[in-house]
Motif scaffolding. Structure first.
Motif, PDB file in Angstrom:
ATOM      1  N   ARG A 323       3.361  -2.069 -28.294  1.00 30.07           N
ATOM      2  CA  ARG A 323       3.199  -3.216 -29.193  1.00 30.07           C
ATOM      3  C   ARG A 323       1.747  -3.436 -29.586  1.00 30.07           C
ATOM      4  N   GLY A 324       0.838  -2.589 -29.134  1.00 33.99           N
ATOM      5  CA  GLY A 324      -0.565  -2.713 -29.497  1.00 33.99           C
ATOM      6  C   GLY A 324      -1.379  -3.552 -28.550  1.00 33.99           C
ATOM      7  N   LEU A 325      -0.838  -3.847 -27.371  1.00 36.75           N
ATOM      8  CA  LEU A 325      -1.552  -4.663 -26.409  1.00 36.75           C
ATOM      9  C   LEU A 325      -2.445  -3.799 -25.515  1.00 36.75           C
ATOM     10  N   ASN A 326      -3.545  -4.401 -25.069  1.00 35.95           N
ATOM     11  CA  ASN A 326      -4.323  -3.847 -23.965  1.00 35.95           C
ATOM     12  C   ASN A 326      -3.621  -4.211 -22.664  1.00 35.95           C
ATOM     13  N   LEU A 327      -4.214  -3.816 -21.532  1.00 35.50           N
ATOM     14  CA  LEU A 327      -3.483  -3.945 -20.276  1.00 35.50           C
ATOM     15  C   LEU A 327      -4.395  -4.414 -19.153  1.00 35.50           C
ATOM     16  N   ILE A 328      -3.976  -5.453 -18.446  1.00 34.99           N
ATOM     17  CA  ILE A 328      -4.564  -5.850 -17.171  1.00 34.99           C
ATOM     18  C   ILE A 328      -3.521  -5.583 -16.097  1.00 34.99           C
ATOM     19  N   ILE A 329      -3.879  -4.780 -15.105  1.00 32.82           N
ATOM     20  CA  ILE A 329      -2.969  -4.479 -14.004  1.00 32.82           C
ATOM     21  C   ILE A 329      -3.444  -5.272 -12.800  1.00 32.82           C
ATOM     22  N   THR A 330      -2.701  -6.301 -12.436  1.00 32.81           N
ATOM     23  CA  THR A 330      -3.111  -7.188 -11.351  1.00 32.81           C
ATOM     24  C   THR A 330      -2.895  -6.503 -10.006  1.00 32.81           C
ATOM     25  N   PRO A 331      -3.481  -7.043  -8.930  1.00 34.33           N
ATOM     26  CA  PRO A 331      -3.440  -6.358  -7.635  1.00 34.33           C
ATOM     27  C   PRO A 331      -2.018  -6.086  -7.167  1.00 34.33           C
ATOM     28  N   GLY A 332      -1.817  -4.894  -6.641  1.00 36.32           N
ATOM     29  CA  GLY A 332      -0.513  -4.524  -6.117  1.00 36.32           C
ATOM     30  C   GLY A 332      -0.343  -3.027  -6.103  1.00 36.32           C
ATOM     31  N   VAL A 333       0.792  -2.595  -5.578  1.00 34.60           N
ATOM     32  CA  VAL A 333       1.176  -1.189  -5.578  1.00 34.60           C
ATOM     33  C   VAL A 333       2.354  -1.045  -6.532  1.00 34.60           C
ATOM     34  N   TYR A 334       2.203  -0.204  -7.544  1.00 34.90           N
ATOM     35  CA  TYR A 334       3.196  -0.028  -8.599  1.00 34.90           C
ATOM     36  C   TYR A 334       3.853   1.341  -8.415  1.00 34.90           C
ATOM     37  N   HIS A 335       5.127   1.340  -8.081  1.00 34.73           N
ATOM     38  CA  HIS A 335       5.870   2.580  -7.869  1.00 34.73           C
ATOM     39  C   HIS A 335       6.423   3.043  -9.216  1.00 34.73           C
ATOM     40  N   LEU A 336       5.914   4.161  -9.704  1.00 37.06           N
ATOM     41  CA  LEU A 336       6.213   4.610 -11.058  1.00 37.06           C
ATOM     42  C   LEU A 336       7.264   5.711 -11.042  1.00 37.06           C
ATOM     43  N   THR A 337       8.271   5.560 -11.898  1.00 35.46           N
ATOM     44  CA  THR A 337       9.266   6.614 -12.099  1.00 35.46           C
ATOM     45  C   THR A 337       9.063   7.307 -13.443  1.00 35.46           C
ATOM     46  N   ASP A 338       8.053   6.885 -14.186  1.00 28.69           N
ATOM     47  CA  ASP A 338       7.694   7.524 -15.443  1.00 28.69           C
ATOM     48  C   ASP A 338       6.172   7.483 -15.558  1.00 28.69           C
ATOM     49  N   THR A 339       5.633   8.124 -16.565  1.00 30.29           N
ATOM     50  CA  THR A 339       4.196   8.168 -16.795  1.00 30.29           C
ATOM     51  C   THR A 339       3.771   7.009 -17.672  1.00 30.29           C
ATOM     52  N   ILE A 340       2.721   6.308 -17.309  1.00 31.83           N
ATOM     53  CA  ILE A 340       2.119   5.310 -18.202  1.00 31.83           C
ATOM     54  C   ILE A 340       1.338   6.077 -19.268  1.00 31.83           C
ATOM     55  N   ARG A 341       1.606   5.776 -20.541  1.00 31.10           N
ATOM     56  CA  ARG A 341       1.028   6.554 -21.638  1.00 31.10           C
ATOM     57  C   ARG A 341       0.133   5.670 -22.502  1.00 31.10           C
TER      58      ARG A 341
END
Length: 606
Positions: A323-341
């Motif tokens: 959607r054209g947004l930037n990203l703030i990833i707040t503290p935590g452990v993120y278990h990914l089943t796909d690639t962040i692109r």
């Protein structure tokens, strides 16, 4: 890095650390301003809407009760004091004001001032202590924490010691004003090994004490003392005077050739959050902010998607990015089943609290398209138990497109294969784009951890390479790569520059036959491909330690291999046998001598 028997020296009594406060001048250098294009996020909250950073971010206001603030800080520290492989992550944010509090920074804790200048937030004390690892004043495992954008008053009534920043890798200090002295170890000079400081003003003296290696960039201080093996200063005002390498082990580069400081969060008087993206600077010394107006672009928080642990997935994050947004990833452990692109030019990705992206299904954790101006900071990429091709890939292929006017910038990027779980990956970070700038990397195949990787890791947490650079004109400031099974760093692109390199070869090689590069013993830590015609590196330290292979005669022929070309040069190189028996036969290209009996050292090559 996990240090055992090591050499270090102290530099006088603590009384020698104190100096009268000295005024430092502002930085200098040229600036190129590059602004991110405007986006229209959907939906867009009103400017003063309440921002939800999730449960792992504590936000303090100077109007709050001081005792309550101190209690919350202490509670976080009590959880994180020795929590090296835990899953808790925290950010402590301070709105502009004065806080008479003491902040002891534990694992996975990110201390953030929210002012436009570091002097907008003042705390009494900010420190990292070496007091948990066998109670031995050993800071060699003080990883994964950071502080930025605040000032430290450090009154004598708080502690008789200087500000202690006793850390090793993945523990940067950025954009901080220390109104006194700093020591980079325990006050008693216990073990410490590696660190990063940038865009910081220290009114007094900084003493590296037992620090075996350290990288300083665009920082100002009254004086620096100390050095053990490899201390590198780039664009620093008032650096120490280098002598004849390696005594003292000081490498000074007068100006930082090109850098953009890390983006950071701010809040204004009306409670509106934004992210300030500093301008791209060339040929600079000193800080961006002390005695000068800082150039850059401010992005409102409405242009950011705020990801939260146990809520967001790769799918929800990718949808927000689309959607054209930037990203703030707040503290935590993120278990990914796909690639962040990351596909949009000028996207900003801001990790808080050492936010951790774990690749659970054998895919890359994050891929960045070959586009201009992406900025990514403050992330730990963790390998899952199914092997990934790479944890972070920048440019999915080599295109040859120049990004010199608006480079991709990567800050405080950490990768971990093993330690907490039996992770696996082929490569930690792969860079295919041109003109990428890296600023504080620690890529680590674990040499210790919760499941005993030091004794069985060769097959339990395999990883071939730490960093592979295929793009041209890539610049690295403060690069640490350790314990991978073949090349720690493989550099295939032209025009590369590295300012400070720290590396340990693998501890857990089962035998020499398992670690042969053709007919040659072992894999060099730093390999520049034979096809490369231009490359330069300053301050390179490579170390060996046969932790489980002592007595098995595992050796390495060359710490560094590079083509003999007029455009390829190395300045100030050293190898050290940490246990006194593990052999590196030569520093670079069959020259420089071995590290047994005395350190191998080369002042310049060729």
């Amino acid at each position: 890095m996990k240090c055992r028997t090591r050499q270090y020296f102290t530099l006088g009594a603590l009384s020698a650390l104190t100096l009268a406060l000295a005024a430092c001048g502002g930085g200098s250098g040229s600036t190129t301003e590059t602004s991110a294009p405007a986006v229209t996020p959907t939906p867009a909250p009103t400017a003063n809407a309440k921002v939800d950073f999730g449960p792992n971010v504590l936000i303090f206001d100077p109007g709050m009760d001081t005792a309550s603030i101190q209690s919350q800080i202490n509670n976080i520290y009590s959880q994180q004091h020795s929590n090296q492989f835990g899953t808790n992550r925290f950010a402590l944010m301070f709105k502009p004001g004065n806080y008479p509090v003491d902040i002891n920074v534990g694992f996975y804790t990110h201390v953030i001032g929210l002012g436009s200048s570091p002097d907008d937030v003042q705390v009494d004390d900010l420190h990292v202590e070496a007091d948990w690892l066998n109670m031995s004043q050993d800071a060699t495992q003080n990883f994964w924490r950071s502080a930025e954008n605040l000032s430290v008053q450090h009154p004598a009534s708080v502690t008789p010691y200087p500000v202690r920043w006793a850390v090793s890798q993945a523990a940067p200090m950025r954009r901080v004003h220390v109104k006194g002295d700093v020591i980079l170890s325990s006050p008693w000079c216990g073990y410490s090994s590696g660190g990063f400081i940038s865009d910081t003003l220290i009114d007094g003296q900084i003493n590296s004490c037992s620090q075996q290696q350290w990288f300083s960039r665009n920082t100002e201080w009254a004086s620096w003392v100390g050095g053990v093996w490899n201390m590198v200063f780039v664009g620093v005002q008032n650096p120490p005077t280098p002598g004849t390498w390696p005594s003292p082990p000081l490498t000074v580069v007068a100006q930082t050739p090109v850098v953009r400081e890390k983006p950071f969060l701010t809040i204004d008087g009306s409670g509106n959050y934004s992210v300030f993206v500093p301008a791209l600077n060339t040929n600079t010394t000193g800080t961006t902010w002390h005695g000068r107006t800082e150039a850059g672009t401010s992005l409102p928080i409405s242009q950011f998607y705020i990801a939260k642990e146990n809520v967001d997935t790769a799918q929800t994050i990718n949808a927000a990015l689309a959607r054209g947004l930037n990203l703030i990833i707040t503290p935590g452990v993120y278990h990914l089943t796909d690639t962040i692109r990351i596909t949009r030019p000028d996207t900003v990705v801001l990790g808080l609290g050492v936010a951790t992206l774990e690749a659970d299904t054998g895919l890359d954790a994050m891929d960045v398209a070959d586009v201009d101006g992406v900025k990514i900071s403050g992330l730990l990429f963790d390998a899952g138990t199914t092997s990934s091709p790479a944890l972070l890939k920048v440019g999915t292929s080599v295109t040859g497109v120049s990004h010199a006017a608006n480079p991709i910038c990567l800050y405080d990027i950490y990768a971990r294969i093993g330690g907490e779980i039996a992770g696996k990956a082929h490569t930690a970070v792969e860079i295919n784009s041109n003109n990428v700038i890296g600023d504080d990397f620690w890529l680590w195949r674990a040499d210790h951890g919760d499941i005993g990787l030091t004794t069985t890791g060769w097959t339990i947490n395999p990883a071939i390479n730490g960093l592979v650079v295929n793009g041209d004109n890539v610049t690295m400031y403060g690069l640490a790569v350790e314990h991978f099974e073949q090349y720690q760093t493989l550099w295939n692109g032209n025009g590369g520059s590295v300012y400070f390199y720290q590396s340990e070869e693998p501890y857990d090689v089962p035998n020499q036959a398992a670690w042969m590069n053709g007919s040659e013993n072992g894999y060099p830590s730093y390999k520049v491909a034979d096809s490369v015609t231009s490359h330069k590196a300053y301050g390179v330290g490579i170390y060996s330690f046969n932790f489980v292979t002592t007595g098995r005669n595992v050796a390495l022929a060359n710490a560094i291999e590079a083509p003999q070309q007029p455009g390829v040069s190395f300045t100030d190189l050293i190898t050290v046998s940490l246990d006194g028996t593990s052999l590196i036969s030569n520093v670079i290209n069959n020259t420089g001598g071995s590290n047994i009996g005395q350190n191998g050292a080369v002042a310049s090559y060729p």
